[in-house]
Design a protein around this motif. Structure first.
Motif, short mmCIF file in Angstrom:
data_model
loop_
_atom_site.label_atom_id
_atom_site.label_comp_id
_atom_site.label_asym_id
_atom_site.label_seq_id
_atom_site.Cartn_x
_atom_site.Cartn_y
_atom_site.Cartn_z
N ARG A 238 0.82 -1.04 -0.11
CA ARG A 238 -0.01 0.00 0.15
C ARG A 238 0.76 1.04 -0.11
O ARG A 238 1.95 1.23 0.60
CB ARG A 238 -0.75 0.16 1.28
CG ARG A 238 -0.41 -0.03 2.48
CD ARG A 238 -1.28 -0.42 3.50
NE ARG A 238 -0.54 -0.21 4.81
CZ ARG A 238 -0.14 -1.37 5.61
NH1 ARG A 238 0.02 -2.46 4.77
NH2 ARG A 238 0.38 -1.38 6.77
N LEU A 239 0.28 2.30 -0.68
CA LEU A 239 0.85 3.75 -0.51
C LEU A 239 -0.12 4.37 0.15
O LEU A 239 -1.19 4.54 -0.09
CB LEU A 239 0.95 4.25 -1.92
CG LEU A 239 1.73 3.25 -2.95
CD1 LEU A 239 2.05 4.43 -4.16
CD2 LEU A 239 3.18 3.09 -2.45
N ILE A 240 0.62 5.02 1.37
CA ILE A 240 -0.32 5.75 2.29
C ILE A 240 -0.01 7.46 2.09
O ILE A 240 1.32 7.64 2.32
CB ILE A 240 -0.17 5.29 3.92
CG1 ILE A 240 -0.30 3.95 3.98
CG2 ILE A 240 -0.99 6.14 4.74
CD1 ILE A 240 0.37 3.22 5.20
N LEU A 241 -0.86 8.09 2.04
CA LEU A 241 -0.75 9.26 1.45
C LEU A 241 -1.56 10.31 2.40
O LEU A 241 -2.61 9.94 3.00
CB LEU A 241 -1.24 9.86 0.04
CG LEU A 241 -0.42 9.17 -1.00
CD1 LEU A 241 -1.23 8.30 -2.00
CD2 LEU A 241 0.13 10.35 -1.89
N LEU A 242 -0.99 11.43 2.91
CA LEU A 242 -1.44 12.21 4.01
C LEU A 242 -1.15 13.59 3.41
O LEU A 242 0.06 13.71 3.12
CB LEU A 242 -0.82 11.82 5.27
CG LEU A 242 -1.59 12.70 6.47
CD1 LEU A 242 -2.64 12.32 6.90
CD2 LEU A 242 -0.54 12.59 7.60
N ASN A 243 -1.97 14.69 3.47
CA ASN A 243 -1.55 16.05 3.15
C ASN A 243 -0.77 16.67 4.61
O ASN A 243 -1.43 16.45 5.79
CB ASN A 243 -2.74 16.83 2.89
CG ASN A 243 -3.80 16.99 3.85
OD1 ASN A 243 -4.44 16.01 4.57
ND2 ASN A 243 -4.17 18.24 4.13
N THR A 244 0.06 17.63 4.43
CA THR A 244 0.77 18.06 5.63
C THR A 244 -0.13 19.02 6.43
O THR A 244 0.21 19.38 7.58
CB THR A 244 1.85 18.57 5.05
OG1 THR A 244 1.80 19.57 3.98
CG2 THR A 244 2.68 17.72 4.45
N SER B 47 -3.81 24.34 -0.63
CA SER B 47 -4.88 24.09 0.49
C SER B 47 -4.52 22.50 1.11
O SER B 47 -4.97 22.38 2.17
CB SER B 47 -6.47 23.95 0.09
OG SER B 47 -6.57 23.22 -0.74
N LEU B 48 -3.70 21.98 0.52
CA LEU B 48 -3.24 20.72 0.96
C LEU B 48 -2.21 20.71 2.10
O LEU B 48 -2.04 19.99 3.08
CB LEU B 48 -2.55 19.81 -0.09
CG LEU B 48 -3.66 19.21 -1.09
CD1 LEU B 48 -2.79 18.66 -2.16
CD2 LEU B 48 -4.70 18.29 -0.48
N ALA B 49 -1.47 22.01 2.03
CA ALA B 49 -0.43 22.20 2.96
C ALA B 49 -0.83 22.95 4.20
O ALA B 49 -2.15 23.33 4.24
CB ALA B 49 0.51 23.15 2.27
N PRO B 50 0.03 23.27 5.17
CA PRO B 50 -0.57 23.93 6.26
C PRO B 50 -0.90 25.30 5.98
O PRO B 50 -0.22 25.97 4.96
CB PRO B 50 0.81 24.06 7.26
CG PRO B 50 1.61 22.60 6.71
CD PRO B 50 1.24 22.71 5.44
N PRO B 51 -1.86 25.79 6.65
CA PRO B 51 -2.45 27.25 6.20
C PRO B 51 -1.40 28.28 6.31
O PRO B 51 -1.20 29.36 5.63
CB PRO B 51 -3.59 27.55 7.41
CG PRO B 51 -3.23 26.54 8.47
CD PRO B 51 -2.62 25.43 7.88
N VAL C 209 7.12 22.90 3.43
CA VAL C 209 6.86 21.44 3.38
C VAL C 209 6.16 21.04 2.04
O VAL C 209 5.49 21.93 1.52
CB VAL C 209 6.09 21.05 4.63
CG1 VAL C 209 6.81 21.07 6.00
CG2 VAL C 209 4.71 21.62 4.72
N PRO C 210 6.12 19.89 1.68
CA PRO C 210 5.44 19.69 0.37
C PRO C 210 3.96 19.56 0.69
O PRO C 210 3.59 19.49 1.90
CB PRO C 210 6.05 18.26 0.04
CG PRO C 210 6.42 17.62 1.58
CD PRO C 210 6.94 18.71 2.06
N ASN C 211 3.06 19.37 -0.24
CA ASN C 211 1.73 19.32 -0.03
C ASN C 211 1.21 18.12 0.85
O ASN C 211 0.48 18.05 1.55
CB ASN C 211 1.04 19.43 -1.40
CG ASN C 211 0.94 20.88 -1.92
OD1 ASN C 211 0.95 21.95 -1.33
ND2 ASN C 211 0.82 20.84 -3.42
#
Length: 220
Positions: free
Chosen positions: A18-24, A87-91, A147-149
């Motif tokens: 599995r590839l687990i993806l999480l937005n920062t 909007s995926l990254a920290p505000p 940081v990355p998205n």
């Protein structure tokens, strides 16, 4: 490399790569040394969205998703219905100029030193029409790092050759629309019917708290 592979693991799909993806942006504050309380949990991750997944995605396509989420925004944002990828990254990263390393308070008016002292603890500082000396507690500006998205963990329980294999693409619920768009761009036509719940009833906030309880007991 440690937290996501351990906590994001549906026992019904445990042996499937599995590839687990999480937005920062799902992680809203730093984890500091010291007690980690329930308040700390919700300061770091104040969300209740769970995890979803698409099963049996060709790895050759799936491995490109992270790259698109982090650097392919201009291509993917051609869709009028798609929100901006920032909007995926920290505000804190949205709409501001960020420098690598320590946040350079000399080059921005967003945060400024409130005194000439160098012996200050990092914290929020303000500047308003009344001047820049109105805070009850004097802080130095908080360091900020780009940081990355999104981030990704690759889990391969049986160490199989992934080239030519299929994997589960697992992601937090918030980024589902982005995942679907990236897969479509890669030539895979998935629909909402292909998206399933992963670890039903669990969310990143509670999983993070559980991991800390198991691994940091006696150290925080």
């Amino acid at each position: 490399d440690y937290v996501l592979p351990e906590v994001v693991n549906d026992t019904t799909r445990a042996r499937k790569p599995r590839l687990i993806l999480l937005n920062t942006g799902a992680i809203r504050f730093d984890v500091f040394k010291g007690a980690f309380t329930k308040d700390s949990t919700y300061i770091v991750s104040p969300f209740t969205s769970g995890f979803h997944y698409i099963k049996d995605v060709p790895y050759t396509n799936a491995k490109e998703v992270l790259k698109l989420l982090n650097s392919g925004a201009e291509t993917l944002e051609d869709s009028e219905s798609m929100p901006v990828f920032s909007s995926l990254a920290p505000p804190e990263q949205q709409g501001r100029l960020v420098y690598e390393g320590d946040y350079d308070h000399h080059r921005t008016s967003l945060q400024v030193h409130l005194s000439g002292s160098d012996n200050l603890k990092p914290g929020y500082t303000t500047k308003d029409d009344a001047g820049n000396d109105g805070d009850d507690t004097v802080h130095s500006p908080i360091s900020f790092y780009r940081v990355p998205n999104c981030i990704q963990s690759t889990v391969n329980p049986d160490n199989v050759d992934l080239e030519g294999a299929t994997v589960d693409v697992v992601f937090n619920e918030f980024i589902e629309a982005y995942i679907m768009l990236a897969l479509k761009f890669l030539g895979l036509d998935y629909s909402d019917a292909d998206v399933l719940k992963y670890m039903y009833g669990k969310d990143f906030t509670t999983l993070l708290a559980d991991w800390i309880t198991l691994n940091w007991s006696g150290h925080c």
